[in-house]
Motif scaffolding. Structure first.
Motif, PDB file in Angstrom:
ATOM      1  N   ALA A 187       0.825  -1.205   0.000  1.00 55.69           N
ATOM      2  CA  ALA A 187       0.000   0.000   0.000  1.00 55.69           C
ATOM      3  C   ALA A 187       0.863   1.260   0.000  1.00 55.69           C
ATOM      4  CB  ALA A 187      -0.932  -0.006   1.214  1.00 55.69           C
ATOM      5  N   TRP A 188       1.944   1.225   0.772  1.00 55.49           N
ATOM      6  CA  TRP A 188       2.847   2.377   0.850  1.00 55.49           C
ATOM      7  C   TRP A 188       3.415   2.703  -0.530  1.00 55.49           C
ATOM      8  CZ3 TRP A 188       4.146   5.404   5.088  1.00 55.49           C
ATOM      9  CH2 TRP A 188       5.218   6.288   4.915  1.00 55.49           C
ATOM     10  N   VAL A 189       3.858   1.674  -1.215  1.00 49.97           N
ATOM     11  CA  VAL A 189       4.471   1.859  -2.528  1.00 49.97           C
ATOM     12  C   VAL A 189       3.434   2.285  -3.567  1.00 49.97           C
ATOM     13  CG1 VAL A 189       5.579   0.636  -4.438  1.00 49.97           C
ATOM     14  CG2 VAL A 189       6.412   0.308  -2.110  1.00 49.97           C
ATOM     15  N   SER A 200      13.379   6.654  -4.237  1.00 49.46           N
ATOM     16  CA  SER A 200      12.216   6.646  -3.343  1.00 49.46           C
ATOM     17  C   SER A 200      12.224   5.400  -2.457  1.00 49.46           C
ATOM     18  CB  SER A 200      10.916   6.711  -4.154  1.00 49.46           C
ATOM     19  OG  SER A 200      10.621   5.486  -4.789  1.00 49.46           O
ATOM     20  N   TYR A 201      12.713   4.277  -2.997  1.00 52.04           N
ATOM     21  CA  TYR A 201      12.831   3.066  -2.177  1.00 52.04           C
ATOM     22  C   TYR A 201      13.943   3.230  -1.140  1.00 52.04           C
ATOM     23  CZ  TYR A 201       9.650   0.557  -5.271  1.00 52.04           C
ATOM     24  OH  TYR A 201       8.539   0.151  -5.979  1.00 52.04           O
ATOM     25  N   ALA A 202      15.037   3.870  -1.547  1.00 55.65           N
ATOM     26  CA  ALA A 202      16.133   4.112  -0.610  1.00 55.65           C
ATOM     27  C   ALA A 202      15.680   5.028   0.527  1.00 55.65           C
ATOM     28  CB  ALA A 202      17.320   4.733  -1.346  1.00 55.65           C
ATOM     29  N   HIS A 203      14.854   6.005   0.174  1.00 55.55           N
ATOM     30  CA  HIS A 203      14.353   6.949   1.177  1.00 55.55           C
ATOM     31  C   HIS A 203      13.520   6.231   2.238  1.00 55.55           C
ATOM     32  CE1 HIS A 203      11.595  10.088   2.776  1.00 55.55           C
ATOM     33  NE2 HIS A 203      12.681  10.852   2.685  1.00 55.55           N
ATOM     34  N   ASP A 204      12.809   5.168   1.816  1.00 52.80           N
ATOM     35  CA  ASP A 204      11.952   4.410   2.736  1.00 52.80           C
ATOM     36  C   ASP A 204      12.617   3.094   3.150  1.00 52.80           C
ATOM     37  OD1 ASP A 204       9.989   6.381   2.376  1.00 52.80           O
ATOM     38  OD2 ASP A 204       9.136   5.338   0.656  1.00 52.80           O
ATOM     39  N   LYS A 205      13.936   3.108   3.266  1.00 46.39           N
ATOM     40  CA  LYS A 205      14.682   1.867   3.479  1.00 46.39           C
ATOM     41  C   LYS A 205      14.279   1.127   4.751  1.00 46.39           C
ATOM     42  CE  LYS A 205      18.688   4.174   5.628  1.00 46.39           C
ATOM     43  NZ  LYS A 205      20.152   4.419   5.482  1.00 46.39           N
ATOM     44  N   LEU A 206      13.920   1.857   5.798  1.00 45.81           N
ATOM     45  CA  LEU A 206      13.543   1.199   7.047  1.00 45.81           C
ATOM     46  C   LEU A 206      12.279   0.361   6.852  1.00 45.81           C
ATOM     47  CD1 LEU A 206      14.164   0.808  10.035  1.00 45.81           C
ATOM     48  CD2 LEU A 206      12.740   2.813  10.525  1.00 45.81           C
ATOM     49  N   LEU A 207      11.323   0.907   6.122  1.00 40.86           N
ATOM     50  CA  LEU A 207      10.078   0.184   5.853  1.00 40.86           C
ATOM     51  C   LEU A 207      10.359  -1.100   5.071  1.00 40.86           C
ATOM     52  CD1 LEU A 207       6.906   0.015   5.573  1.00 40.86           C
ATOM     53  CD2 LEU A 207       7.207   1.268   3.439  1.00 40.86           C
ATOM     54  N   LYS A 221      -3.195   2.175  -7.494  1.00 40.58           N
ATOM     55  CA  LYS A 221      -3.167   0.868  -8.151  1.00 40.58           C
ATOM     56  C   LYS A 221      -1.743   0.329  -8.071  1.00 40.58           C
ATOM     57  CE  LYS A 221      -4.810  -1.179 -12.499  1.00 40.58           C
ATOM     58  NZ  LYS A 221      -5.338  -0.838 -13.848  1.00 40.58           N
ATOM     59  N   PRO A 222      -1.543  -0.873  -7.532  1.00 35.36           N
ATOM     60  CA  PRO A 222      -0.189  -1.414  -7.399  1.00 35.36           C
ATOM     61  C   PRO A 222       0.523  -1.521  -8.743  1.00 35.36           C
ATOM     62  CG  PRO A 222      -1.749  -2.703  -6.114  1.00 35.36           C
ATOM     63  CD  PRO A 222      -2.560  -1.765  -6.955  1.00 35.36           C
ATOM     64  N   ASN A 223       1.836  -1.367  -8.703  1.00 29.06           N
ATOM     65  CA  ASN A 223       2.644  -1.444  -9.919  1.00 29.06           C
ATOM     66  C   ASN A 223       2.902  -2.909 -10.258  1.00 29.06           C
ATOM     67  OD1 ASN A 223       4.301  -0.734 -12.066  1.00 29.06           O
ATOM     68  ND2 ASN A 223       6.137  -0.691 -10.779  1.00 29.06           N
ATOM     69  N   THR A 224       1.861  -3.565 -10.732  1.00 32.43           N
ATOM     70  CA  THR A 224       1.969  -4.987 -11.024  1.00 32.43           C
ATOM     71  C   THR A 224       0.953  -5.353 -12.095  1.00 32.43           C
ATOM     72  OG1 THR A 224       2.043  -7.189 -10.003  1.00 32.43           O
ATOM     73  CG2 THR A 224       0.286  -5.722  -9.284  1.00 32.43           C
ATOM     74  N   ALA A 225       1.038  -6.569 -12.564  1.00 28.02           N
ATOM     75  CA  ALA A 225       0.059  -7.097 -13.512  1.00 28.02           C
ATOM     76  C   ALA A 225      -0.180  -8.551 -13.146  1.00 28.02           C
ATOM     77  CB  ALA A 225       0.572  -6.982 -14.943  1.00 28.02           C
ATOM     78  N   PHE A 226      -1.435  -8.975 -13.198  1.00 28.70           N
ATOM     79  CA  PHE A 226      -1.727 -10.372 -12.892  1.00 28.70           C
ATOM     80  C   PHE A 226      -3.057 -10.778 -13.507  1.00 28.70           C
ATOM     81  CE2 PHE A 226      -3.429  -8.061  -9.138  1.00 28.70           C
ATOM     82  CZ  PHE A 226      -4.755  -8.483  -9.170  1.00 28.70           C
ATOM     83  N   CYS A 227      -3.251 -12.082 -13.585  1.00 27.61           N
ATOM     84  CA  CYS A 227      -4.509 -12.667 -14.030  1.00 27.61           C
ATOM     85  C   CYS A 227      -5.032 -13.507 -12.877  1.00 27.61           C
ATOM     86  CB  CYS A 227      -4.289 -13.528 -15.269  1.00 27.61           C
ATOM     87  SG  CYS A 227      -5.780 -14.344 -15.883  1.00 27.61           S
ATOM     88  N   ALA A 228      -6.265 -13.246 -12.452  1.00 30.19           N
ATOM     89  CA  ALA A 228      -6.864 -13.968 -11.327  1.00 30.19           C
ATOM     90  C   ALA A 228      -8.060 -14.777 -11.806  1.00 30.19           C
ATOM     91  CB  ALA A 228      -7.301 -12.977 -10.244  1.00 30.19           C
ATOM     92  N   GLY A 229      -8.156 -15.998 -11.333  1.00 28.00           N
ATOM     93  CA  GLY A 229      -9.250 -16.861 -11.745  1.00 28.00           C
ATOM     94  C   GLY A 229     -10.565 -16.522 -11.059  1.00 28.00           C
ATOM     95  N   TRP A 230     -11.644 -16.664 -11.792  1.00 33.14           N
ATOM     96  CA  TRP A 230     -13.007 -16.551 -11.264  1.00 33.14           C
ATOM     97  C   TRP A 230     -13.601 -17.948 -11.398  1.00 33.14           C
ATOM     98  CZ3 TRP A 230     -17.434 -13.415 -14.052  1.00 33.14           C
ATOM     99  CH2 TRP A 230     -18.590 -13.450 -13.266  1.00 33.14           C
ATOM    100  N   GLN A 231     -13.346 -18.773 -10.405  1.00 34.57           N
ATOM    101  CA  GLN A 231     -13.635 -20.196 -10.511  1.00 34.57           C
ATOM    102  C   GLN A 231     -15.116 -20.494 -10.723  1.00 34.57           C
ATOM    103  OE1 GLN A 231     -11.953 -22.393  -7.239  1.00 34.57           O
ATOM    104  NE2 GLN A 231      -9.889 -21.606  -7.584  1.00 34.57           N
ATOM    105  N   LYS A 232     -15.968 -19.751 -10.057  1.00 29.88           N
ATOM    106  CA  LYS A 232     -17.400 -20.050 -10.134  1.00 29.88           C
ATOM    107  C   LYS A 232     -17.915 -19.933 -11.566  1.00 29.88           C
ATOM    108  CE  LYS A 232     -21.798 -19.132  -7.839  1.00 29.88           C
ATOM    109  NZ  LYS A 232     -22.493 -18.365  -6.772  1.00 29.88           N
TER     110      LYS A 232
END
Length: 593
Positions: A170-172, A215-222, A349-360
């Motif tokens: 969430a932070w990122v 920005s990641y270095a700045h938040d290194k503790l997290l 929106k997270p910096n990612t891409a994915f495909c999630a199943g809708w099983q029903k």
């Protein structure tokens, strides 16, 4: 193209139910699942094979029903981590997920124990189509703890490693960046900043790379605290379970042997000179003495020839799959028309891409952030390849066999990228267009095979440090990341400032209870490039064999699936097959230079 056209409609998953109603459904379905497990878990020793088969069917139905509402909650949150209602829904499903995990573990512990006692169940005709699931339970059984201990672990995870992961994610995802491009100042989201790392303009790439990783270095503790907490927890739980190594959980999850994984990584490190030669060729093409860090994933062309807006991207992706297989093409068309793709760029929106199943519904949803770049076009094809594979599995397997090894889960997605490559090359009217496509697909192959293998090498060393009592702080993580890169890249790249923080950008290092996930990408890349060579031969039975491979799910191990397709995973020469496709594509690229 409106924002609505690039967004998904999740309401179809729950028939338009409100958040309050969804929460109630999650609780109702979770209680129902817990009751089901309570009813059966103590009866298993007295159950016949036929009764166990009936129980498995009820178990599957309950899983599908429960996952429907929980999946909705997860996807709502993934689409916008800043939305308060979505966060509350995700919190509810996280707690429910912990309870379901505890209940499922309880049932599987009982099943595993009984299977160890009654080996004849593995031969029962009533259980023939779940035998591999049972075999995996038997392998996992020695590492199961007591019912109470398993429940406590699930409960502590909710407020422990899962919270650390959610905090980091969430932070990122809420980060924004002030940039100036072509004299215009603007505020952009993390996915947009990440995309600029592949901008044709070298100065923009350098700016984006430095700003992003600074920005990641700045938040290194997290980031270092989240990494340390999640990894240390994994080591502690692995030891409590009596697992031989920190990798054991992954080997059980991915249904492969440690010998196979290490053979893969050894082959990659042993052939890293191929990757290094590719990078040297890239530097020569650019006119550089040596690549800098922000050049490694850069496009070869300074003026992109493929800048398709979303409607055109949709058209060519659908066409790529349709040209290979009409049924699969219709599946991809339905992904767009059914509003199950969320491709809009937005903050939260997270910096990612994915495909999630809708099983029903036996369908899928895709999340990504689309910009008119060739890279994002390939991501769109990649994720739709997952949807195609999901369709084949849903139409062939029963729910207990839906989920297979991640080593095989990338088969449809990477093959989809190669189908797109074929389509783009056919549509190319100029050499510049061909060069952009070939360089992109080779960049992806070498990146996924070699660069991503760096992640596995990093994780191995990370856990060695933990075992030796070292404190995993930001400095150690950065040093180990750089050391892993040196093993693959050698001295052919001068790394840009702050790029030692790349590890903090990679979400896989923070996934709770899912360690050593990255090698599966390299495995799949090698496999699919080998499979593609068969496809190019035009063998009459290829489509039939490939559809069967896609549809296997978790019904067989990766080794069995690959053997059935026609390869031998234990053959040392197997890992040489994939690079041959890359060599052929590289030869085509060299002709254009």
């Amino acid at each position: 193209m409106t924002k609505l056209d690039m967004s998904w409609d999740l309401s179809q998953m729950v028939d338009g139910a409100s958040a309050t109603e969804v929460k109630k459904k999650i609780e109702e379905k979770t209680k129902g699942f817990e009751k089901l497990v309570e009813t059966y878990s103590k009866k298993i020793p007295d159950m016949s094979a036929a009764h166990i088969a009936s129980m498995i069917e009820e178990f599957e139905e309950a899983i599908v029903e429960t996952s429907n509402y929980m999946g909705y909650a997860r996807l709502r949150y993934s689409a916008d981590t800043t939305d308060k209602e979505a966060r509350e829904l995700n919190y509810t499903q996280n707690n429910a997920s912990s309870r379901i995990s505890s209940a499922r573990t309880k049932l599987e512990i009982a099943l595993g124990k009984e299977l160890l006692k009654r080996k004849e169940l593995l031969e029962a005709k009533e259980l023939a189509d779940v035998v591999h699931y049972f075999e995996r339970l038997v392998r996992r059984a020695p590492y199961r703890l007591s019912e109470q201990e398993e429940a406590l672990i699930s409960e502590k995870d909710v407020s422990g490693i899962e919270t650390l992961y959610q905090l980091q994610e969430a932070w990122v995802s809420q980060k924004t960046f002030e940039v100036e491009i072509e004299g215009k100042k603007k505020t952009i989201s993390l996915p947009q900043m990440s995309s600029l790392r592949m901008d044709p303009d070298r100065s923009i790439r350098e700016m984006a790379t430095k700003k992003l990783y600074e920005s990641y270095a700045h938040d290194k503790l997290l980031h270092s605290t989240a990494l340390r907490g999640i990894c240390a927890d994994h080591v502690a739980i692995s030891k409590r379970r009596g697992m031989p190594s920190a990798m054991t959980q992954s080997l059980l999850d991915q249904d492969v042997t440690e010998e196979t994984v290490m053979a893969l990584l050894d082959a990659i490190e042993g052939t890293a000179s191929r990757f290094q030669e590719f990078l040297k060729l890239k530097a020569k093409f650019f006119g550089f003495d040596k690549l800098l860090g922000h050049d490694v994933i850069a496009p070869w062309t300074t003026e992109p020839t493929w800048t398709l807006e979303y409607p055109q991207a949709k058209e060519i992706v659908v066409d790529s799959f349709s040209s290979f297989d009409g049924e699969i093409g219709k599946v991809i068309q339905d992904m767009f028309e059914g509003k199950r793709i969320d491709a809009e760029n937005r903050v939260g929106k997270p910096n990612t891409a994915f495909c999630a199943g809708w099983q029903k519904a036996k369908k899928s949803f895709i999340l990504m952030s689309y910009s008119p770049t060739l890279g994002d076009l390939y991501t769109l094809a990649h994720e739709n390849g997952h949807a195609a594979q999901g369709h084949m599995i849903y139409q062939t397997q029963r729910p207990i066999n839906y989920r297979g090894s991640s080593c095989m889960a990338e088969t449809g997605s990477i093959f989809g990228e190669l189908l797109l490559t074929e389509k783009l090359l056919a549509k190319s009217e100029e050499d510049d267009q061909k060069l952009e496509v070939l360089s992109n697909v080779l960049n992806d192959f070498y990146y996924t095979t070699y660069y991503v293998a760096t992640r596995a090498l990093f994780e191995i060393e990370l856990y060695k440090n933990i075992e030796q009592g070292e404190l995993i702080d930001a400095e150690l993580a950065c040093n180990e990341w750089q050391a892993a890169k040196d093993r693959i890249f050698g001295d052919v790249v001068d790394w840009t400032e702050y790029m030692e923080w790349e590890w903090a950008r990679i979400p896989h290092f923070f996934f709770p209870n899912y360690r050593f996930y990255n090698y599966s990408y390299s495995f799949a890349q090698m496999l699919v490039f080998a499979v593609y060579e068969d496809y190019k031969k035009g063998e009459a039975d290829f489509n039939e064999r490939f559809r069967k491979l896609l549809a296997s799910g978790g019904s067989k191990s990766p080794a069995e699936q690959i053997e059935e397709f026609g390869y031998n995973l234990s053959d040392p020469g197997f890992w040489e097959l994939g690079p041959r496709t890359a060599d052929r594509l590289l030869a085509d690229l060299k002709k254009l230079i």
